[in-house]
Enzyme design. Structure first.
Site, PDB file in Angstrom:
ATOM      1  N   ARG A  52      75.719 122.279   5.329  1.00 49.32           N
ATOM      2  CA  ARG A  52      75.382 122.756   3.984  1.00 49.32           C
ATOM      3  C   ARG A  52      75.904 124.177   3.762  1.00 49.32           C
ATOM      4  O   ARG A  52      76.413 124.501   2.689  1.00 49.32           O
ATOM      5  CB  ARG A  52      73.861 122.686   3.760  1.00 49.32           C
ATOM      6  N   LYS A 151      73.646 127.014  -1.944  1.00 52.22           N
ATOM      7  CA  LYS A 151      72.586 127.949  -1.523  1.00 52.22           C
ATOM      8  C   LYS A 151      73.206 129.337  -1.478  1.00 52.22           C
ATOM      9  O   LYS A 151      73.635 129.827  -0.434  1.00 52.22           O
ATOM     10  CB  LYS A 151      72.014 127.512  -0.167  1.00 52.22           C
ATOM     11  N   GLU A 184      62.651 121.130  -8.969  1.00 51.76           N
ATOM     12  CA  GLU A 184      62.122 121.498  -7.652  1.00 51.76           C
ATOM     13  C   GLU A 184      61.265 122.734  -7.815  1.00 51.76           C
ATOM     14  O   GLU A 184      61.122 123.253  -8.926  1.00 51.76           O
ATOM     15  CB  GLU A 184      63.278 121.762  -6.682  1.00 51.76           C
TER      16      GLU A 184
HETATM   17  N1  PMP Z   1      64.876 124.173  -2.927  1.00 54.49           N
HETATM   18  C1  PMP Z   1      65.189 125.472  -2.887  1.00 54.49           C
HETATM   19  C2  PMP Z   1      65.507 126.164  -4.163  1.00 54.49           C
HETATM   20  C3  PMP Z   1      65.221 126.158  -1.667  1.00 54.49           C
HETATM   21  O1  PMP Z   1      65.538 127.466  -1.625  1.00 54.49           O
HETATM   22  C4  PMP Z   1      64.887 125.460  -0.474  1.00 54.49           C
HETATM   23  C5  PMP Z   1      64.960 126.161   0.857  1.00 54.49           C
HETATM   24  N2  PMP Z   1      64.035 127.192   0.974  1.00 54.49           N
HETATM   25  C6  PMP Z   1      64.532 124.117  -0.570  1.00 54.49           C
HETATM   26  C7  PMP Z   1      64.555 123.498  -1.809  1.00 54.49           C
HETATM   27  C8  PMP Z   1      64.174 123.332   0.657  1.00 54.49           C
HETATM   28  O2  PMP Z   1      65.331 123.095   1.428  1.00 54.49           O
HETATM   29  P1  PMP Z   1      65.280 122.914   2.999  1.00 54.49           P
HETATM   30  O3  PMP Z   1      64.368 121.786   3.274  1.00 54.49           O
HETATM   31  O4  PMP Z   1      66.671 122.614   3.383  1.00 54.49           O
HETATM   32  O5  PMP Z   1      64.771 124.188   3.586  1.00 54.49           O
END
Ligand code: PMP
Length: 285
Positions: A52, A151, A184
């Site tokens: 990622r 990200k 989200e």
């Molecule tokens: N959505 C956002 C906006 C995030 O920043 C994150 C990570 N902190 C997640 C979802 C969760 O992703 P992950 O399970 O890969 O940590």
């Protein structure tokens, strides 16, 4: 020994770990990052996080100066040098220092940074009794403006929504997308359970494709729980039987109230409890 921070292949004491004020990561949020966890010395889903990170970098035309294999080694080295077993790991790659102007072509030396430390995002009692969240009025960034799949170091969109949550006394807040659908939370993905089916917004809702999200979907399938990646609205959340969030830092955390409305009677649901236990087993081996 003070905490050792990795910058471009070298380790520095925490107070001496510094980068240029001309770095476009600082000046413009021009860069990418990852948040990972290690459990008993083993980094959870390191390959997925590195994939990622490199995809985020590719999407913003940022060439990470070292290979994935080298970075994987360096993550493990950072844990070892700090004698950390259960840690939170932050990977940051900046565009590098340049001139005072946006032009990324006038930057050099992207900085690759690894910080391994501890994190405790939410109080322990929230894992037992559930979180209360609100819906933020700040809309998740439009995928055509800046894709939430990246990200990037530009987290102001999420921070604005997080502030709304905090102002309302909530540590997390729900974000809708530009169509008014559930996207989200500010740093976590969201799930509901309705009539025994586990549902979460699909990737095209404009979300970060969470690594914990994907692990939980996989665990649900293994446990015979039907899953759907679908369009969800606030209505779906309000009438859900259960709700929970996922994230590398948060792991799996129940939600019992949204906008002061109790979800599923206001107590933590059975499927949530089952998936929290399954996730714990997965990460602890
Ligand atoms: N959505 C956002 C906006 C995030 O920043 C994150 C990570 N902190 C997640 C979802 C969760 O992703 P992950 O399970 O890969 O940590």
């Amino acid at each position: 020994m003070p905490l050792q921070i990795y910058i471009n292949g070298q380790f520095y004491d925490k107070e001496n770990a510094k980068i240029s004020v001309y770095d476009h990561g600082l000046l413009y949020g021009d860069g990418v990052f990852e948040g990972l966890r290690s459990y008993s010395g083993k980094v959870f889903q390191l390959t997925q996080h590195l994939d990622r990170l490199y995809e985020s970098a590719l999407a913003i035309c940022l060439q990470i100066p070292i290979s994935k294999a080298q970075l994987a080694d360096d993550v493990n080295k950072t844990l070892k040098i700090n004698n950390l077993h259960d840690a939170y790991i932050r990977l940051v790659v900046t565009r590098g220092s340049g001139s005072l102007g946006l032009d990324p072509n006038r930057t050099s030396d992207p900085q690759v940074i690894i910080i391994a430390d501890s994190i405790s995002l939410y109080p322990e009692e929230n894992y037992k009794n559930g979180l209360k969240i609100i819906t933020a009025s700040t809309v998740r960034s439009h995928p055509a403006a800046l894709s939430p799949r990246i990200k990037s170091l530009n987290y102001l969109n999420n921070i604005m929504a997080k502030m709304e949550g905090l102002q309302a006394g909530c540590v997390e807040a729900l974000m809708l997308n530009h169509k008014g659908e559930v996207a989200e939370c500010t740093g976590d993905n969201i799930f509901i359970v309705k009539n025994g089916v586990l549902m979460t917004p699909s990737k095209d809702a404009g979300i970060l494709e969470g690594i914990t999200r994907n692990a939980v979907l996989e665990l649900a399938r293994e446990h015979g729980i039907p899953t759907q990646e679908v369009t969800l609205t606030r209505h779906d959340l309000f009438v859900a039987d259960e709700c929970f969030l996922t994230g590398s830092a948060a792991e799996v955390i129940p939600v019992v109230s949204i906008d002061s409305r109790p979800i599923g009677g206001g107590s933590v649901g059975a499927t949530t409890i089952k998936l929290m236990a399954a996730f714990k087993k997965l990460v602890h081996g």
